[in-house]
Scaffold this active site. Structure first.
Site, mmCIF file in Angstrom:
data_model
loop_
_atom_site.group_PDB
_atom_site.id
_atom_site.type_symbol
_atom_site.label_atom_id
_atom_site.label_comp_id
_atom_site.label_asym_id
_atom_site.label_seq_id
_atom_site.Cartn_x
_atom_site.Cartn_y
_atom_site.Cartn_z
ATOM 1 N N ASP A 121 0.818 -1.206 0.000
ATOM 2 C CA ASP A 121 0.000 0.000 0.000
ATOM 3 C C ASP A 121 0.853 1.259 0.000
ATOM 4 O O ASP A 121 1.916 1.312 0.628
ATOM 5 C CB ASP A 121 -0.888 0.034 1.252
ATOM 6 C CG ASP A 121 -2.018 -0.973 1.178
ATOM 7 O OD1 ASP A 121 -2.446 -1.279 0.053
ATOM 8 O OD2 ASP A 121 -2.464 -1.441 2.232
ATOM 9 N N ASP A 321 -5.774 -0.404 10.628
ATOM 10 C CA ASP A 321 -6.401 -0.871 9.395
ATOM 11 C C ASP A 321 -7.894 -0.596 9.337
ATOM 12 O O ASP A 321 -8.498 -0.695 8.266
ATOM 13 C CB ASP A 321 -6.155 -2.371 9.221
ATOM 14 C CG ASP A 321 -4.746 -2.688 8.755
ATOM 15 O OD1 ASP A 321 -4.064 -1.762 8.281
ATOM 16 O OD2 ASP A 321 -4.321 -3.844 8.863
#
Length: 428
Positions: A121, A321
């Site tokens: 990411d 997250d």
């Protein structure tokens, strides 16, 4: 680039079974390199990042057999460590953040581990210092080719146990050092160790293989090195991040959903944090039941009446997250909340997409955003957007499912990296 086209504004209903945990799977799969014996792993999620790691293990010479959905056996009795120095490995390893996890097991068993700068990411700088400083403390020599962005650690003979204080409670860093230390000579003490359930699962698997680890679940691990490990069987936990995603989706779409077999004891702060947003979460055995929030949900204030702040922190704090999910869910709550993303400086940069959809969000800086909820008085507007990372991608999908009209999400490969057949499961 794949694309999702979503018709929003339709409530969902039914049961969903969470996938196996992505973050645990990347550690557990890497640990098969520690033994020449067969290891059986079940509940492996069928997602891009995990499948890439399985392919990488196969290219290293690990014998892999699929025995059912999510169930595999692995046998690393003929590992080709020379593959680590090929151009194919540089390309393959660089495409996956989780490839860093193979370094510790390879170093412990074969005396060397190499890795190109891992991908993953684009959520800010994600340092690897904790991993390599841990290996150096165990006696490995570190080298870095700046031109090729290629990292390496090597040792002559067995690694040596030692005391180390980690500079951060990194989950992957702790896991990597633990996997290196289980075959080291002597005793290794790791202070400021991560203690997430996924790290606990790794330690339990290693103990099943013959490792000697005490302090599991705490931030002080003591590892007595052994000369070899044996095979074992291991089942991966349900993915707490996906469970949190389903909770957020149910609230935003005002849907009645039951999430099955969630492993409540490993959810930590997740139910509490969503409860602070006003979401009703009922425990039914090991399931989560979320009723349709027909009248919406109200954000609670702090005990003194001030605006609620939700921030991430190392376990047992709230996982970073899920902050993207919390932020999206807050856009339709009644009330206000400050979202403070402490660990990654670019993870909130998807909020411009939500603002385009009509959300009331003030991005204070790269780490903080204030959300003023609509209380469902105004639907988000459908739009076209691109998924920048896994968690932002699922957050945008949740926003699109609650919006009025048809939305398009491009670059859905980012979502598929962490969520198994998400479109199929939502349609069922």
């Amino acid at each position: 680039m794949g694309t999702f086209k979503i018709e929003g504004g339709k409530p969902l209903k039914g049961e969903i079974i969470p996938q196996g945990a992505k973050n645990e799977a990347l550690q557990i799969l890497s640990a098969v390199l520690l033994t020449p014996e067969k290891v059986k792993i079940s509940n492996i999620p069928d997602i891009i990042d995990v499948n890439k790691l399985i392919t990488l293990l196969g290219n290293l010479g690990v014998k892999i057999q699929k025995i059912g959905h999510g169930s595999y056996t692995f046998q690393a009795d003929e590992v080709n460590v020379n593959y680590l120095e090929t151009e194919a490995f540089k390309k393959e390893g660089g495409a996956l953040r989780g490839s860093i996890m193979i370094v510790g097991p390879l170093l412990a068993r074969f005396g060397k581990g190499y890795i190109p700068k891992p991908g993953g990411d684009k959520i800010g700088r994600r340092r690897l210092d904790t991993h390599f400083e841990g290996f150096i403390n165990l006696g490995a020599k570190f080298r870095y080719n700046r031109e090729d962005h290629f990292y390496g650690v090597e040792s002559e003979g067995r690694l040596k146990g030692t005391y180390m204080l980690l500079d951060e409670a990194s989950v992957t860093g702790t896991a990597n050092v633990v996997m290196a230390a289980v075959l080291a000579e002597g005793i290794t003490t790791i202070y400021n160790a991560a203690c997430e359930p996924y790290l606990q699962q790794l330690c339990k698997m290693l103990v099943c293989m013959g490792a000697k680890i005490s302090g599991i679940g705490s931030n002080l691990l003591v590892i007595e090195g052994v000369e070899q490990l044996s095979g074992c069987e291991h089942r991966i936990l349900p993915d707490m991040i996906e469970i949190g995603s389903w909770i957020g989706l149910a609230a935003m779409t005002r849907s009645e959903i039951t999430i099955k077999n969630v492993s409540w004891e490993n959810l930590g702060q997740i139910p509490n944090v969503f409860g602070k947003l006003g979401i009703t979460i009922e425990q039914k055995g090991d399931d989560i039941y979320i009723p349709a929030h027909k009248d919406g949900y109200r954000i609670k204030t702090d005990i003194d009446g001030s605006i609620l702040t939700i921030a991430d922190a190392p376990w047992p704090g709230f996982t970073p997250d899920l902050l993207s999910i919390v932020l999206v869910v807050a856009t339709q709550a009644k009330g206000e909340v400050l979202i403070h993303q402490k660990m990654f400086e670019s993870r909130l940069f998807f909020v411009d997409k939500l603002i385009d959809m009509g959300a009331k969000i003030i991005l204070c800086d790269p780490h903080r955003a204030v959300v003023i909820g609509h209380n469902f008085q105004s639907q988000l507007k459908a739009t076209t957007m691109t998924s920048p990372d896994i968690r932002a991608g699922i957050s945008l999908l949740i926003a699109a499912l609650s919006a009025k009209g048809f939305s398009t999400i491009q670059n859905i490969e980012q979502i598929d990296r962490g969520y198994e057949r998400i479109d199929e499961r939502l349609r069922l």
